[in-house]
Enzyme design. Structure first.
Site, PDB file in Angstrom:
ATOM      1  N   GLU A   1      75.347  96.318  67.221  1.00 41.38           N
ATOM      2  CA  GLU A   1      75.689  94.983  66.716  1.00 41.38           C
ATOM      3  C   GLU A   1      76.133  95.017  65.258  1.00 41.38           C
ATOM      4  O   GLU A   1      76.998  94.248  64.848  1.00 41.38           O
ATOM      5  CB  GLU A   1      74.517  94.018  66.899  1.00 41.38           C
ATOM      6  CG  GLU A   1      74.418  93.409  68.297  1.00 41.38           C
ATOM      7  CD  GLU A   1      73.897  94.373  69.344  1.00 41.38           C
ATOM      8  OE1 GLU A   1      73.363  95.439  68.967  1.00 41.38           O
ATOM      9  OE2 GLU A   1      74.012  94.066  70.550  1.00 41.38           O
TER      10      GLU A   1
ATOM     11  N   HIS B   1      66.038  85.986  74.925  1.00 39.10           N
ATOM     12  CA  HIS B   1      67.416  85.822  75.410  1.00 39.10           C
ATOM     13  C   HIS B   1      67.752  84.354  75.680  1.00 39.10           C
ATOM     14  O   HIS B   1      68.633  84.061  76.485  1.00 39.10           O
ATOM     15  CB  HIS B   1      67.640  86.613  76.705  1.00 39.10           C
ATOM     16  CG  HIS B   1      67.702  88.101  76.507  1.00 39.10           C
ATOM     17  ND1 HIS B   1      66.606  88.854  76.189  1.00 39.10           N
ATOM     18  CD2 HIS B   1      68.743  88.974  76.579  1.00 39.10           C
ATOM     19  CE1 HIS B   1      66.963  90.129  76.090  1.00 39.10           C
ATOM     20  NE2 HIS B   1      68.257  90.231  76.314  1.00 39.10           N
TER      21      HIS B   1
END
Ligand SMILES: Cc1ncc(C[n+]2csc(CCOP(=O)(O)OP(=O)(O)O)c2C)c(N)n1
Ligand SMILES: [Mg+2]
Lengths: 326, 342
Positions: free
Chosen positions: A60, A129
């Site tokens: 990321e 999530h």
């Protein structure tokens, strides 16, 4: 006018901009060959080729950093972070790099990029999530923040975000990917910093965005049908820039305001908007502003528990009705 | 695994691959950096430079060697220890000192400070104060050149300590799999802030020891010898420009001052600083140039000019006004302002 899913609108919006401008490039994990873990980017690799649509490793920081380096040297990258929860592992770019480069360099460095990400709950993915983290980035000077709720807005705000010369964080809602809506043919370009009144009403203003926008609308219809309460529903759409004018005008008409937020209460976007309303339109209010949020908890996975946590149509309607009755 | 480069051991000749002109340029660059940084230190002591500052005294050959090998249009990314690299690419001493002193004539008009020196017109794309953050950013700049078919290469400088942060590894991996025209330069000055790098690192060479994991060869270069740095830089830059992909280079060097202004560097073993000063990059280079027949007078002239240049810059900065209050709110967004609402 064709009906499109919110999911397909993502690819449509990206494709519209890649078609228009060869400097638009797209990178992220599993976005090219696989078409995205939510199938939001299907067909882009085939249409634009592997030089413009690039699969990345699970890195990321590298995704964000590469997008920034490309942006400052002439490209207009769109970077995908698969789940917005993962902002936490690359937050340096959101907090320290994208937003500060222009200011710190007295305007020498430019950072025209879009980070798009799947945000929000209702899909039972559990605490890591499912979060709604618009407030993580809303507080940072230098960023812009949008969160569309309809397929048409996905296309139009995507175009506006890609064309914007500042770093824009684009929150797609996982719970809306399957939803459908009318999307006109041809190019669609919306404007950042514009809220939309999705239902005009007289008795109260309900502010919502993303998944909470359709829920707020359903709650307003229910209140009308069952109690004759007529609510104005505003889809805020863009948190930075923020369309306070539309909000303040609405509150001026209705004299009551409610926010519907998917985030826990502390430091949620609604708190900021309410504080502005109180500072600037206090004497127009007939009663206290009320915020409808998730509790101060990590989100649970089980269906029943997650449903309890998120503002539901019934909870929104009940909260508004009780507040207006007292 | 790491390969020990022989570049620095090639006996120098007047008309060799480096040649007189480039050598004089590298000498001048090193002297200018040394003078400017010593001045920055003096200005701290006079309380004319506030905040923090990280000097590269002792590390000048790395900056000079790379800058000499780079072409206009090539891009530099560096850390908070970035005065040297910014000056080496051609940014003016006045603008650098002005920035350190928080004056309106500074490179960033006082909005960035010592740790964020940037001069886009000279290819200096920024100095980054979050360890490792600029490594992926440098990859992005290199990706941009690759995508657009431009021939510029990106050079990214960082310290030994930076090899232990994730962004370093993410960036290296990306650069290799995308075959990016980027050169990663580890300036191994033996310390991450106050801790010896060997105490916190799994391998004895913080960059070279990791290179194999990314399929890279990593020369270990004598960072006190501008010629050795220049040759390593040339090879890596040529490779990147020809589409041969990224390189990693470890330069062994040493900083004479503490990590930052606040650090008296008491943690260093007795004698270490003196040993390194015997291999002072400028002293070494001066004797090399003398051996090559460049007269003492020519070198003295360069020294004098650099000092005069820094003196003049200092006076201009002392006379320069502070930034006007109205720039406080400018350049947050591309519309020039900081407005977030209507
Ligand atoms: C992410 C992060 N962690 C810690 C710091 C504090 N810090 C600043 S410089 C530094 C040491 C870096 O060492 P090295 O990479 O060897 O560079 P050098 O200072 O020696 O040039 C540290 C720990 C920081 N700025 N950023
Ligand atoms: Mg170090």
């Amino acid at each position: 006018m064709a009906e499109l899913t919110y999911r397909d609108a993502v690819a449509r919006g990206i494709a519209q901009e890649m078609q228009r401008d060869p400097d638009v490039v797209f990178l992220g994990e599993d976005i090219a060959k696989a078409g995205g873990v939510f199938k939001t980017t299907v067909g882009l690799l085939e249409q634009f080729g592997p030089l413009r649509v690039r699969d990345t490793p699970i890195s990321e920081q590298a995704i964000m950093g590469a997008a920034m380096g490309a942006a400052m040297t002439g490209l207009k990258p769109i970077a995908e972070i698969m789940f917005s929860d993962f902002f936490a592992v690359c937050f340096d770019y959101l907090a320290n790099q994208f937003p500060k480069s222009r200011y710190m360099t007295a305007g020498q460095v430019k950072c025209p990029l879009v980070v798009r990400t799947a945000n929000g709950a209702s899909v039972r993915f559990g605490a890591q999530h499912s979060q709604s983290v618009e407030n993580w980035v809303m507080m940072i000077p230098g960023l812009k923040v949008v969160a569309p709720s309809t397929p048409r807005d996905v296309v139009g705000l995507m175009a506006a975000s890609v064309r914007d010369p500042d770093p824009v964080i684009f929150f797609e809602h996982k719970g809306l990917y399957a939803s459908k809506g009318e999307v006109p043919e041809g190019e669609i370009v919306d404007t950042l910093g514009t809220a939309r009144i999705v239902r005009p009403g007289k008795n109260a203003t309900i502010l919502a965005l993303a998944l909470m926008a359709p829920r707020a609308l359903a709650a307003a219809e229910k209140l009308q049908a069952e109690h004759g309460i007529d609510c104005e529903v505003i889809d805020v759409r863009s948190l930075v820039p923020l369309d306070m004018q539309t909000i303040l005008e609405s509150v001026g008409r209705t004299s009551r305001v409610f926010t519907v937020e998917e985030n826990p209460r502390l430091c949620g976007w609604g708190g900021e908007i309410v504080s502005l309303i109180v500072e600037e339109a206090f004497f127009k209010l007939d009663g206290p502003p009320v915020r409808i949020t998730t509790p101060h908890i990590p989100l649970p996975a089980a269906e029943g528990l997650e449903d309890l946590a998120l503002p539901s149509v019934n909870r929104i309607a009940d909260t508004v009705r009780k507040a207006l009755e007292t | 695994m790491a390969t020990q480069t022989q570049a620095g051991k090639i006996p120098a000749r007047p008309n060799d691959d480096i040649g007189r002109e480039v050598r004089l340029r590298m000498y001048r660059t090193q002297i200018e950096i040394r003078e400017a940084e010593q001045r920055a230190y003096d200005l701290f002591l006079q309380n004319l430079v506030k905040g923090t500052s990280h000097l590269s005294l002792g590390q000048e050959a790395v900056a000079a060697g790379f800058a000499a090998a780079m072409q206009p249009g090539d891009l530099t990314f560096c850390t908070y220890r970035g005065h040297a690299h910014t000056l080496a690419r051609g940014a003016s001493v006045e603008k650098v000192l002005g920035e350190l002193m928080g004056r309106d004539n500074g490179l960033l008009r006082g909005k960035g400070g010592s740790m964020h020196l940037t001069s886009v017109e000279h290819g200096v794309m920024g100095s980054y104060a979050i360890v490792g953050a600029h490594i992926p950013i440098a990859c992005g700049a290199a990706w941009s050149a690759q995508y657009k078919g431009r021939k510029d290469v990106t050079v990214c400088f960082f310290g030994d300590g930076t090899t232990n942060i994730g962004a370093f590894h993410e960036g290296l991996n990306l650069a290799v799999i995308w075959n990016l025209p980027v050169i990663f330069v580890c300036e191994n000055n033996l310390y991450m802030e106050y801790t010896p790098i060997g105490e916190v690192t799994a391998v004895s060479h913080p960059a070279a020891g990791r290179a194999g994991a990314y399929g890279l060869e990593c020369p270990i270069v004598d960072g006190q010898d501008a010629d050795a740095v220049y040759r390593a830089a040339q090879a890596a830059i040529e490779k990147a420009r020809a589409g041969g992909g990224p390189s990693l280079i470890e330069c062994e060097t040493y900083r004479y001052s503490g990590h930052s202004r606040a650090d008296p560097a008491k943690y260093r073993p007795d004698g270490e600083l003196d040993r390194w000063k015997q291999r002072d990059p400028i002293k070494l280079y001066r004797s090399r140039l003398l051996e090559l027949g460049i007269g003492e007078k020519a070198l003295d002239n360069i020294d004098r000019e650099a000092r005069r240049f820094v003196d003049e810059a200092t006076e201009k900065c002392k006379a320069a006004p502070p930034p006007p209050a109205d720039i406080l709110l400018t350049d947050v967004y591309a519309d020039g302002g900081s407005s977030w609402r209507n």
